[in-house]
Design an enzyme around this catalytic site. Sequence first.
Site, PDB file in Angstrom:
ATOM      1  N   VAL A 179       0.869  -1.187   0.000  1.00 38.11           N
ATOM      2  CA  VAL A 179       0.000   0.000   0.000  1.00 38.11           C
ATOM      3  C   VAL A 179       0.898   1.228   0.000  1.00 38.11           C
ATOM      4  CG1 VAL A 179      -1.841   1.237   1.193  1.00 38.11           C
ATOM      5  CG2 VAL A 179      -1.806  -1.258   1.232  1.00 38.11           C
ATOM      6  N   HIS A 180       1.241   1.691  -1.197  1.00 41.04           N
ATOM      7  CA  HIS A 180       2.090   2.872  -1.332  1.00 41.04           C
ATOM      8  C   HIS A 180       1.209   4.108  -1.471  1.00 41.04           C
ATOM      9  CE1 HIS A 180       1.405   2.824  -5.706  1.00 41.04           C
ATOM     10  NE2 HIS A 180       1.503   1.505  -5.587  1.00 41.04           N
ATOM     11  N   ALA A 181       1.785   5.241  -1.804  1.00 35.63           N
ATOM     12  CA  ALA A 181       1.095   6.534  -1.754  1.00 35.63           C
ATOM     13  C   ALA A 181      -0.211   6.598  -2.556  1.00 35.63           C
ATOM     14  CB  ALA A 181       2.035   7.643  -2.211  1.00 35.63           C
TER      15      ALA A 181
END
Length: 90
Positions: free
Chosen positions: A14-16
């Site tokens: 779950v990145h930006a």
Amino acid sequence: MVKKLFKITSESGVHARPATNLVNTAMDFDCEIRLTALRRTVDFKSIMGVMSLGIYSGTTIEITCEGSDEESAMSAIENTIINLKLGKEV
């Protein structure tokens, strides 16, 4: 209160960008939404809180919704997780 577990299967976790999409989805609802991962719990409506967890592929997360629109909030968040190919319900 509604509670569900999801396993993050996206290779990049779950990145930006997906975190922003998830937080924006959560913001559409009045109920309290909490995200628990890696033994920490944060407000799911806080991008800084979600990003601070550092959720990677293989992590199991727990989402809890509590309030008047908890069912619809959980449904929308689950759909966002699936549509972004982030993970699946455990």
